[in-house]
Design an enzyme around this catalytic site. Structure first.
Site, PDB file in Angstrom:
ATOM      1  N   ASP A 185       0.858  -1.180   0.000  1.00 23.21           N
ATOM      2  CA  ASP A 185       0.000   0.000   0.000  1.00 23.21           C
ATOM      3  C   ASP A 185       0.896   1.232   0.000  1.00 23.21           C
ATOM      4  OD1 ASP A 185      -2.364   1.803   0.536  1.00 23.21           O
ATOM      5  OD2 ASP A 185      -3.306  -0.149   0.845  1.00 23.21           O
ATOM      6  N   HIS A 256      -2.968   3.192  -4.512  1.00 22.38           N
ATOM      7  CA  HIS A 256      -2.366   2.701  -3.259  1.00 22.38           C
ATOM      8  C   HIS A 256      -0.936   2.212  -3.496  1.00 22.38           C
ATOM      9  CE1 HIS A 256      -5.860   3.074  -0.631  1.00 22.38           C
ATOM     10  NE2 HIS A 256      -6.619   2.565  -1.592  1.00 22.38           N
ATOM     11  N   GLU A 329      -9.915   2.628  -5.300  1.00 23.42           N
ATOM     12  CA  GLU A 329      -9.543   3.981  -4.877  1.00 23.42           C
ATOM     13  C   GLU A 329      -8.337   4.519  -5.651  1.00 23.42           C
ATOM     14  OE1 GLU A 329     -11.273   3.921  -0.327  1.00 23.42           O
ATOM     15  OE2 GLU A 329      -9.164   3.416  -0.609  1.00 23.42           O
TER      16      GLU A 329
END
Length: 555
Positions: A185, A256, A329
């Site tokens: 991440d 990410h 995302e």
């Protein structure tokens, strides 16, 4: 084994429990004379029983003949479903566990352990002279779903290898069979990739960490980091396989990804930002720095996945064929501003940056498929269409799961509103770093994984369900324990046990069984949230969360 209602205190609840002929209260003793016999295919359970149950109760469990009196016998039975088992405890004959597969035998052994009481969950005998016995009766059982998962986010806060192995054991004790490891991440890269050493040399640690939700003004001003060597990963995978738990790795792309870009700046959108100035992120939320949609990036991550496939081989576990690529995302602002990204959109004849992400995901879906593996990603990967064989982790409620199933894709249901275990467990101010929705033990217990509105064929696309543990506000294993338990016990029953009737689960009965299960968790050393609320040392006074009942913070 049998109460007047014909049930046990076993968690997750088995499908059927019955007595054996004869007077009530009879039991099958387990003592130093008890032998252990295993048919071919049951060797992993034989080893586990001798090492775990034998150590806990101080019993040698020597190998013995199949017909030994009061022996424990393990055998395969192809008339049973693959993970099903039948445990029969008959006085004078001993205990027999039949499984439809080696995994079924192992789940039967987990039930045997529960029937022996909390002492069976310790690492050494606490009452060496105590008598141990299994109540007479028959348990017939099989799981509702074949994917019964737990996602551990080891990227935000690193969980050392021993902690991962411990959670494999805790999962197995609850008959969960898929460990999803969130390995990368913005805040850290946790797996060694030999051809790209800077991923761990640079990407595995950050200089400081925000303490609490991203609105908190508090910082922990010391480095945080760690990673698993390739041998660590091989050990985790092998340890899990012995316990019939498959391990699914997640390498997050194209969002990410700041930790990877900090290590190798050419992976980022260098025509928009100075990626050489980026460091591993020390904050939480959605990061704008995403991977560039270039051939350089594709070749780099193909190299990452080549090593990953060797570390996580496809084996007998149904989940082991999957590789998770995240896909969630991913802000598009840098792509919109990047001449390189816009040239790629034009070259491919795409409509916009959303289709560019679909192209990125599709590339790795085809790449994995060519190597006999299957892509799985968060439900954002549905946007723009998916390649055949790809599966979806539905986290933004039921909608993604419904759309995927109707489009012919397999689904793992893990909606944040029900099974994000980082969300707070009660509305009180004592909850440590309260974020997200209030989801009590009962809320998790009443979760139904199959979305409404699916027909029978579409419902069969639901492989199962998974609880997710995001660790932004979990700085160590004690905090993980507090957030995960006892709710994971409720989730395990949702994933394993049949639904008694549409919309019906007996929470009062579950609470009664939990009275026994808390003693097992105590024996295992699990720092769970007590029913009455957090203990003083489990609180985090003054550390801001986000105690709202509306939309929770992003992960």
């Amino acid at each position: 084994m049998t109460t007047p209602e014909g049930t046990t205190d076993v968690i997750p609840a088995p499908r059927a429990v019955s007595g054996t002929p004869g007077p009530p209260g009879r039991a099958v003793p387990l003592d130093r004379e008890t032998a252990l016999w295993a048919a071919p295919g049951a060797g992993s359970t034989e080893r586990w029983l001798r090492a775990t149950l034998g150590a806990a109760l101080g019993l040698p469990l020597p190998a013995g003949p199949e017909d030994a009196r009061n022996s424990v016998r393990l055998r395969l039975d192809d008339t049973l479903e693959p993970e099903a088992y039948r445990l029969a405890a008959v006085p004078g004959r001993g205990v027999e566990i039949r499984g439809g597969s080696p995994a079924g035998v192992f789940w039967g052994a987990q039930t045997l352990r529960q029937l022996l009481g909390p002492d069976a969950f310790r690492r050494a005998p606490v009452r060496p002279d105590a008598a141990h016995a299994v109540p007479a009766g028959v348990v017939e059982d099989a799981p509702r779903f074949r994917w019964r998962g737990l996602m551990l986010d080891v990227a935000r806060h690193f969980l050392p290898k021993d902690g991962v192995l411990r959670y494999v054991d805790l999962m197995a004790a609850h008959k969960l069979n898929v460990l999803h490891l969130h390995l990368t991440d913005d805040q850290g890269w946790r797996v060694e990739i030999e051809r790209y050493p800077r991923l761990t040399e640079v990407g595995s640690w950050r200089a400081r960490t925000r303490f609490g939700h991203r609105a908190s003004p508090l910082w922990e001003d010391k480095p945080h980091g760690g990673h698993y060597t390739q041998d660590d990963i091989r050990e985790i995978v092998a340890y899990a396989a012995e316990r019939h738990v498959g391990v699914v790795p997640e390498i997050d792309v194209p969002g990410h990804s700041q930790a990877a870009i900090a290590a190798y700046p050419e992976l980022g959108n260098t025509d928009v930002v100075d990626t050489s100035a980026l460091t591993v992120w020390d904050d939480w939320g959605i990061n704008p720095n995403v991977l560039a949609p270039t051939d350089t990036t594709l070749r780099f991550y193909e190299g990452v996945f080549e090593e990953l496939l060797e570390l996580f081989p496809a084996d007998a576990a149904a989940s082991s064929v999957f590789v998770h690529i995240g896909g969630d995302e991913c802000p598009k602002e840098q792509w919109r501003a990047s001449p390189t990204a816009q040239a790629r959109v034009k070259e491919l004849g795409l409509a916009d940056e959303g289709e560019l992400q679909a192209w990125f995901v599709g590339h790795f879906g085809r790449w994995l498929s060519a190597r006999g593996r299957r892509l799985i990603g968060w439900d954002e990967i549905l946007e723009g269409g998916l390649p055949p064989g790809a599966a979806v982790s539905s986290w933004r409620g039921y909608a993604g799961g419904i759309a995927a199933a109707r489009a012919g894709h397999d689904v793992v249901m893990c909606p944040e509103q029900q099974v994000y275990l980082d969300h707070r467990q009660a509305p009180g101010e004592d909850e440590p770093v309260p974020i997200g929705y209030v989801r009590t033990l009962e809320d998790v217990y009443r979760f139904e994984p199959v979305p409404p509105g699916l027909d029978a064929d579409q419902a069969r696309r639901v492989l199962g369900t998974q609880a997710n543990v995001w660790t932004e506000v979990m700085e160590d294993s004690a905090r993980v324990d507090y957030q995960v338990f006892p709710r994971l016990a409720a989730f395990a029953e949702v994933a394993w046990s049949p639904l008694p009737a549409p919309g019906e689960r007996d929470f009062a009965g579950f609470e009664r069984r939990m009275a026994a299960h808390y003693r097992r968790l105590d024996a295992l050393g699990v720092g769970y949230r007590p029913p009455a609320g957090p203990r003083p040392w489990q609180r985090r006074p003054g550390v801001l969360g986000r105690p709202v009942e509306g939309p929770p913070p992003s992960r």
